[in-house]
Design a protein around this motif. Sequence first.
Motif, mmCIF file in Angstrom:
data_model
loop_
_atom_site.group_PDB
_atom_site.id
_atom_site.type_symbol
_atom_site.label_atom_id
_atom_site.label_comp_id
_atom_site.label_asym_id
_atom_site.label_seq_id
_atom_site.Cartn_x
_atom_site.Cartn_y
_atom_site.Cartn_z
ATOM 1 N N ALA A 172 -4.719 122.842 11.138
ATOM 2 C CA ALA A 172 -6.011 122.540 11.766
ATOM 3 C C ALA A 172 -6.674 123.813 12.286
ATOM 4 C CB ALA A 172 -5.809 121.543 12.908
ATOM 5 N N CYS A 173 -5.876 124.749 12.799
ATOM 6 C CA CYS A 173 -6.444 125.992 13.330
ATOM 7 C C CYS A 173 -7.106 126.803 12.223
ATOM 8 C CB CYS A 173 -5.358 126.814 14.022
ATOM 9 S SG CYS A 173 -3.904 127.084 13.008
ATOM 10 N N ALA A 174 -6.488 126.844 11.054
ATOM 11 C CA ALA A 174 -7.068 127.584 9.927
ATOM 12 C C ALA A 174 -8.354 126.908 9.464
ATOM 13 C CB ALA A 174 -6.064 127.660 8.778
ATOM 14 N N TYR A 175 -8.362 125.572 9.521
ATOM 15 C CA TYR A 175 -9.522 124.814 9.074
ATOM 16 C C TYR A 175 -10.747 125.114 9.943
ATOM 17 C CZ TYR A 175 -12.517 120.877 7.905
ATOM 18 O OH TYR A 175 -13.596 120.112 7.531
ATOM 19 N N VAL A 176 -10.565 125.223 11.271
ATOM 20 C CA VAL A 176 -11.727 125.434 12.150
ATOM 21 C C VAL A 176 -12.102 126.910 12.310
ATOM 22 C CG1 VAL A 176 -11.363 123.340 13.511
ATOM 23 C CG2 VAL A 176 -10.365 125.494 14.292
ATOM 24 N N CYS A 177 -11.214 127.803 11.928
ATOM 25 C CA CYS A 177 -11.491 129.242 12.113
ATOM 26 C C CYS A 177 -12.777 129.623 11.368
ATOM 27 C CB CYS A 177 -10.320 130.080 11.600
ATOM 28 S SG CYS A 177 -10.655 131.856 11.688
ATOM 29 N N PRO A 178 -13.793 130.158 12.092
ATOM 30 C CA PRO A 178 -15.070 130.419 11.433
ATOM 31 C C PRO A 178 -15.120 131.712 10.633
ATOM 32 C CG PRO A 178 -15.247 130.960 13.753
ATOM 33 C CD PRO A 178 -13.854 130.433 13.548
ATOM 34 N N THR A 179 -14.116 132.555 10.755
ATOM 35 C CA THR A 179 -14.195 133.870 10.102
ATOM 36 C C THR A 179 -13.111 134.105 9.048
ATOM 37 O OG1 THR A 179 -12.804 134.858 11.805
ATOM 38 C CG2 THR A 179 -15.192 134.934 12.173
ATOM 39 N N GLY A 180 -12.298 133.114 8.783
ATOM 40 C CA GLY A 180 -11.249 133.288 7.774
ATOM 41 C C GLY A 180 -10.091 134.141 8.261
ATOM 42 N N HIS A 181 -9.923 134.256 9.583
ATOM 43 C CA HIS A 181 -8.858 135.106 10.124
ATOM 44 C C HIS A 181 -7.469 134.492 9.922
ATOM 45 C CE1 HIS A 181 -6.574 137.669 12.773
ATOM 46 N NE2 HIS A 181 -6.224 136.636 13.508
ATOM 47 N N ILE A 182 -7.387 133.168 10.096
ATOM 48 C CA ILE A 182 -6.068 132.522 10.030
ATOM 49 C C ILE A 182 -5.747 132.182 8.587
ATOM 50 C CG2 ILE A 182 -4.680 130.559 10.822
ATOM 51 C CD1 ILE A 182 -6.534 130.474 13.289
ATOM 52 N N GLU A 183 -4.751 132.833 8.079
ATOM 53 C CA GLU A 183 -4.414 132.632 6.670
ATOM 54 C C GLU A 183 -3.336 131.565 6.533
ATOM 55 O OE1 GLU A 183 -3.527 136.460 5.064
ATOM 56 O OE2 GLU A 183 -5.589 137.151 5.418
ATOM 57 N N MET A 184 -3.562 130.664 5.606
ATOM 58 C CA MET A 184 -2.584 129.606 5.341
ATOM 59 C C MET A 184 -2.414 129.508 3.835
ATOM 60 S SD MET A 184 -2.664 125.614 6.488
ATOM 61 C CE MET A 184 -3.973 125.051 5.421
ATOM 62 N N GLU A 185 -1.178 129.473 3.402
ATOM 63 C CA GLU A 185 -0.926 129.385 1.963
ATOM 64 C C GLU A 185 -0.018 128.193 1.685
ATOM 65 O OE1 GLU A 185 0.904 132.827 0.289
ATOM 66 O OE2 GLU A 185 0.242 132.310 -1.726
ATOM 67 N N SER A 186 -0.511 127.268 0.872
ATOM 68 C CA SER A 186 0.318 126.121 0.483
ATOM 69 C C SER A 186 0.631 126.244 -0.993
ATOM 70 C CB SER A 186 -0.430 124.812 0.734
ATOM 71 O OG SER A 186 -0.738 124.677 2.102
ATOM 72 N N THR A 187 1.901 126.375 -1.299
ATOM 73 C CA THR A 187 2.296 126.485 -2.703
ATOM 74 C C THR A 187 3.420 125.483 -2.959
ATOM 75 O OG1 THR A 187 3.722 128.297 -2.044
ATOM 76 C CG2 THR A 187 1.688 128.910 -3.146
ATOM 77 N N GLY A 188 3.096 124.382 -3.594
ATOM 78 C CA GLY A 188 4.110 123.388 -3.926
ATOM 79 C C GLY A 188 4.823 122.861 -2.698
ATOM 80 N N ASP A 189 6.114 123.140 -2.607
ATOM 81 C CA ASP A 189 6.895 122.522 -1.538
ATOM 82 C C ASP A 189 6.933 123.333 -0.252
ATOM 83 O OD1 ASP A 189 8.415 124.576 -2.474
ATOM 84 O OD2 ASP A 189 10.279 123.439 -2.617
ATOM 85 N N THR A 190 6.127 124.389 -0.133
ATOM 86 C CA THR A 190 6.093 125.134 1.130
ATOM 87 C C THR A 190 4.661 125.437 1.563
ATOM 88 O OG1 THR A 190 6.216 127.296 0.057
ATOM 89 C CG2 THR A 190 8.312 126.310 0.739
ATOM 90 N N ARG A 191 4.514 125.627 2.865
ATOM 91 C CA ARG A 191 3.245 126.093 3.444
ATOM 92 C C ARG A 191 3.572 127.196 4.435
ATOM 93 N NH1 ARG A 191 -0.684 121.949 6.346
ATOM 94 N NH2 ARG A 191 -1.309 121.628 4.186
ATOM 95 N N THR A 192 2.834 128.295 4.353
ATOM 96 C CA THR A 192 3.061 129.405 5.280
ATOM 97 C C THR A 192 1.824 129.617 6.141
ATOM 98 O OG1 THR A 192 4.542 130.454 3.691
ATOM 99 C CG2 THR A 192 3.696 131.853 5.457
ATOM 100 N N ILE A 193 2.045 129.659 7.445
ATOM 101 C CA ILE A 193 0.965 129.923 8.396
ATOM 102 C C ILE A 193 1.578 130.539 9.640
ATOM 103 C CG2 ILE A 193 1.063 127.547 9.346
ATOM 104 C CD1 ILE A 193 -2.040 127.769 9.703
ATOM 105 N N TRP A 194 0.871 131.483 10.268
ATOM 106 C CA TRP A 194 1.357 132.183 11.458
ATOM 107 C C TRP A 194 2.747 132.793 11.239
ATOM 108 C CZ3 TRP A 194 -2.151 133.392 14.834
ATOM 109 C CH2 TRP A 194 -3.220 132.552 15.076
ATOM 110 N N GLY A 195 3.028 133.218 10.030
ATOM 111 C CA GLY A 195 4.311 133.871 9.745
ATOM 112 C C GLY A 195 5.469 132.916 9.590
ATOM 113 N N ARG A 196 5.215 131.613 9.701
ATOM 114 C CA ARG A 196 6.296 130.636 9.529
ATOM 115 C C ARG A 196 6.104 129.873 8.225
ATOM 116 N NH1 ARG A 196 7.395 126.534 14.133
ATOM 117 N NH2 ARG A 196 8.886 125.905 12.553
#
Length: 237
Positions: A172-196
């Motif tokens: 949700a934080c990546a979705y509302v971020c207005p500048t694209g700062h929060i990077e989230m990557e979803s690839t198949g069975d994993t999602r990476t955000i905030w280094g986790r």
Amino acid sequence: MVNLTIDSKKIEAEAGRTILEVARDNGIAIPTLCYNASLGPLGSCRLCVVEVTQGKKTRVEASCGYPIAEGMVVETKSERVMNVRRLVLRLLLARCPESEQLREMAAGMGVSAEPRFTPDKDHSKCILCRMCVETCEKVVGVCAIGISGKGAKKATSAPFMKEPSTCIGCGACAYVCPTGHIEMESTGDTRTIWGRTFRMKSCKVCGRYFAPEDQLAYISSKTGVSEDDLATCISCR
Ligand code: SF4
């Protein structure tokens, strides 16, 4: 009810509402980077400034948190307002010169994308608007991130600049971020955000990976709905 004028348009609106809300309801656009109706006014980005005249006083105010009043006259695009907005945008661009969203907004307002002020070199795209922090706390109910540091070292992060241990990977934080700062990557069975990296749950009907397992466990704990009942994606429900 309250009678006011915005950009020469006579408007009657409910008392207690803000200039931004009333302007938008009446088709008058005011730019913002940190406003979301479900979060309420944050007043962080200052792009929504307008000129407000009440009695003999005229002031420049952030419209997102300023309540309307009887007889108020508001200008949303006067020369003074546009000069303040351009200055704010130049300062934001200096902080986040790599934000595509800010560069596009600058182009729309006739501001050169090349920073006039000395640009930060930390490659951050964070304008410290707090939208991610407020969303995580007030909408998701998790409080995994916050604003840390002081002055020029202020940053959005998990406590003690570590990976956010309570994060559920909802995005949700990546979705509302207005500048694209929060990077989230979803690839198949994993999602990476905030280094986790989170394991994703596959839908028990179609097999598509649709949500982090931690998020479903969190929803289950809050609602009492079993994790098995939550293991179906929106399309298959
Ligand atoms: S992804 Fe983590 S930090 Fe972002 S809103 Fe969800 S719980 Fe909060």
